[in-house]
Scaffold this motif. Sequence first.
Motif, short mmCIF file in Angstrom:
data_model
loop_
_atom_site.label_atom_id
_atom_site.label_comp_id
_atom_site.label_asym_id
_atom_site.label_seq_id
_atom_site.Cartn_x
_atom_site.Cartn_y
_atom_site.Cartn_z
N ARG A 1 21.83 21.97 16.51
CA ARG A 1 21.02 23.19 16.58
C ARG A 1 21.86 24.45 16.82
NH1 ARG A 1 15.58 24.51 19.91
NH2 ARG A 1 15.48 26.64 19.15
N TYR A 2 22.85 24.33 17.72
CA TYR A 2 23.58 25.55 18.13
C TYR A 2 25.02 25.61 17.61
CZ TYR A 2 19.74 26.18 21.44
OH TYR A 2 18.51 26.34 22.00
N GLY A 3 25.50 24.53 16.96
CA GLY A 3 26.91 24.48 16.56
C GLY A 3 27.76 23.92 17.69
N VAL A 4 29.07 23.83 17.47
CA VAL A 4 29.91 23.17 18.48
C VAL A 4 30.56 24.13 19.46
CG1 VAL A 4 30.37 21.05 17.19
CG2 VAL A 4 31.82 23.05 16.81
N GLY A 5 30.42 25.42 19.24
CA GLY A 5 31.01 26.36 20.19
C GLY A 5 30.06 27.50 20.49
N SER A 6 30.30 28.19 21.62
CA SER A 6 29.39 29.28 21.99
C SER A 6 29.78 30.59 21.29
CB SER A 6 29.39 29.48 23.50
OG SER A 6 30.65 29.92 23.91
N GLY A 7 31.02 30.69 20.84
CA GLY A 7 31.42 31.81 20.01
C GLY A 7 31.78 33.10 20.73
N ALA A 8 31.52 33.17 22.03
CA ALA A 8 31.84 34.42 22.76
C ALA A 8 31.62 34.18 24.25
CB ALA A 8 30.92 35.55 22.28
N SER A 9 32.03 35.15 25.05
CA SER A 9 31.74 35.05 26.48
C SER A 9 30.24 35.27 26.68
CB SER A 9 32.55 36.08 27.27
OG SER A 9 31.86 37.31 27.32
N GLY A 10 29.78 34.88 27.84
CA GLY A 10 28.35 34.99 28.13
C GLY A 10 27.84 36.41 28.03
N HIS A 11 28.68 37.38 28.40
CA HIS A 11 28.24 38.77 28.37
C HIS A 11 28.13 39.32 26.95
CE1 HIS A 11 29.01 38.54 32.59
NE2 HIS A 11 28.68 39.79 32.80
N VAL A 12 28.77 38.63 26.02
CA VAL A 12 28.70 39.09 24.63
C VAL A 12 27.51 38.36 23.98
CG1 VAL A 12 30.02 39.44 22.50
CG2 VAL A 12 31.16 39.61 24.71
N THR A 13 27.77 37.20 23.33
CA THR A 13 26.61 36.47 22.78
C THR A 13 26.68 34.98 23.09
OG1 THR A 13 27.83 36.23 20.71
CG2 THR A 13 26.23 38.05 20.82
N GLY A 14 27.61 34.60 24.00
CA GLY A 14 27.82 33.16 24.25
C GLY A 14 26.80 32.52 25.19
N TYR A 15 25.95 33.32 25.81
CA TYR A 15 24.97 32.79 26.75
C TYR A 15 23.70 32.46 25.96
CZ TYR A 15 22.11 32.70 31.05
OH TYR A 15 21.29 32.34 32.10
N THR A 16 23.33 31.16 25.96
CA THR A 16 22.20 30.74 25.12
C THR A 16 21.06 30.19 25.98
OG1 THR A 16 23.03 28.49 24.94
CG2 THR A 16 23.82 30.06 23.28
N LEU A 17 19.99 29.86 25.30
CA LEU A 17 18.83 29.31 26.01
C LEU A 17 19.18 28.05 26.82
CD1 LEU A 17 15.87 30.08 26.30
CD2 LEU A 17 15.37 28.52 24.41
N PRO A 18 19.94 27.08 26.24
CA PRO A 18 20.30 25.91 27.05
C PRO A 18 21.10 26.25 28.31
CG PRO A 18 20.76 25.48 24.73
CD PRO A 18 20.35 26.91 24.83
N HIS A 19 21.97 27.29 28.23
CA HIS A 19 22.69 27.71 29.45
C HIS A 19 21.69 28.20 30.50
CE1 HIS A 19 25.99 28.39 26.41
NE2 HIS A 19 26.69 27.82 27.36
N GLN A 20 20.77 29.06 30.05
CA GLN A 20 19.80 29.64 30.98
C GLN A 20 18.91 28.55 31.60
OE1 GLN A 20 16.57 31.96 29.37
NE2 GLN A 20 16.73 33.44 31.04
N GLN A 21 18.45 27.62 30.74
CA GLN A 21 17.59 26.55 31.26
C GLN A 21 18.34 25.71 32.29
OE1 GLN A 21 16.84 24.74 27.48
NE2 GLN A 21 14.86 25.73 27.21
N LEU A 22 19.60 25.38 31.97
CA LEU A 22 20.38 24.55 32.90
C LEU A 22 20.58 25.27 34.23
CD1 LEU A 22 22.07 22.03 33.56
CD2 LEU A 22 24.02 23.12 32.41
N GLU A 23 20.90 26.55 34.17
CA GLU A 23 21.09 27.30 35.42
C GLU A 23 19.81 27.26 36.26
OE1 GLU A 23 24.59 30.51 34.25
OE2 GLU A 23 22.52 31.21 34.21
N GLU A 24 18.67 27.45 35.60
CA GLU A 24 17.40 27.45 36.35
C GLU A 24 17.11 26.06 36.93
OE1 GLU A 24 15.44 31.11 33.83
OE2 GLU A 24 14.51 29.13 33.64
N GLN A 25 17.39 25.03 36.13
CA GLN A 25 17.12 23.66 36.62
C GLN A 25 18.01 23.32 37.82
OE1 GLN A 25 17.88 21.58 32.97
NE2 GLN A 25 15.95 22.27 32.05
#
Length: 386
Positions: free
Chosen positions: A68-92
């Motif tokens: 779904r998302y590819g094998v890399g995040s492509g950037a730092s979180g402040h740019v475009t590397g922060y995705t929905l799965p990162h956010q969900q995991l942090e909340e969980q």
Amino acid sequence: MNWHQRIKQRLQQRQSANIYRTRQPNQAVGCCRLLINNKKYINFSSNDYLGLSQNKSIIAAWQQGAKRYGVGSGASGHVTGYTLPHQQLEEQLADWLGYPRALLFISGYVANQTLLAALIMAKDRILADRFSHASLLEAAMHSPAQLRRFHHNQPDSLQKLLDKPCSGQTLVITEGLFSMEGDSAPLSQLQQKTTAAAGWLLVDDAHGIGVRGEQGRGSCWQQGIQPELLVITFGKAFGLSGAAVLCQKEVAEYLLQFSGHLIYSTAMPPAQACALQAALIRIQQGDDLRDQLQQRIKQFRAGAANLRLPLLPSDSAIQPLLVGDNKQTLLLANQLRSQGLWVTAIRPPTVPPGTARLRITLTAAHRATDIDRLLEVLDAINHAKC
Ligand SMILES: Cc1ncc(COP(=O)(O)O)c(C=O)c1O
């Protein structure tokens, strides 16, 4: 002395002290099995305490995440590397451990380094258990603050340091469950003393998370404390890699502004965050795995007591067998390897001089017969010495 001479000299020093480190490529990994130079070994050196690195649903979650998302995040979180799965995991993670916020990092080493680099200023002081992990002590040494170490797991020793005046802020550092000793920190006493001195406590629970406490919530949960900063890592019981810092909302906001790693380094692959979510579910429902691990620990300790092996007092998956001398420790590790058992010799500077040891780690994936075999070979080596 030029570059070449300096490097050569330092390498030679390591070799002559029997502390030269080497790596061996593993050709195939199964649950606690290794294939090195085409020889099979039972692995007693892995931190994959619950055997989750081989778990089929976690592997599937990674694969689906990659599709779904590819094998890399492509950037730092402040740019475009922060995705929905990162956010969900942090909340969980925050929800699971009872903190307002969690922030993900690419590794525990990096989390500890960047945390101290962002928080610590001149005039502050860092008071650390002397056996704290290299990532913490190194970061403390590089910081502008004063570093003082207290005796391992001795709150009174910490108190003596706290009693001295400090014009800045105080950060007390400990591991929850110590990586080279296998013992637990007296967390509530440490927290009480730290709070009384208006300091903050940082607990690195790399080895306790997933295996200790209700639902695997770790050493702090088990001992009923909530430190200001909790570091958990995913390279051990989670069976993956990466780390998270649990903290209050304002601290998380501060780290998002001042942690160089969060700003300038590529975020973990989203697929990894998907796999970590699956690992978290398995850990929360993992009483069966934790029970299995406890059985292996009991079996090993009972057998080792019969053989009068010099184990350090540990009720965790980390069972250090004290040898003392570096060369003897290497010899013992090699004897075990010749019998198909992989155990790592831990030597200074990882542990204090004169305390070299075999760090035997047990996992829920070991079979009872694996432990029997380890005990049998240790017994045979002992008899050959007598
Ligand atoms: C106590 C402790 N903290 C931090 C780390 C570093 O974690 P990572 O392997 O995720 O870099 C380790 C790693 O072995 C550890 O034992």
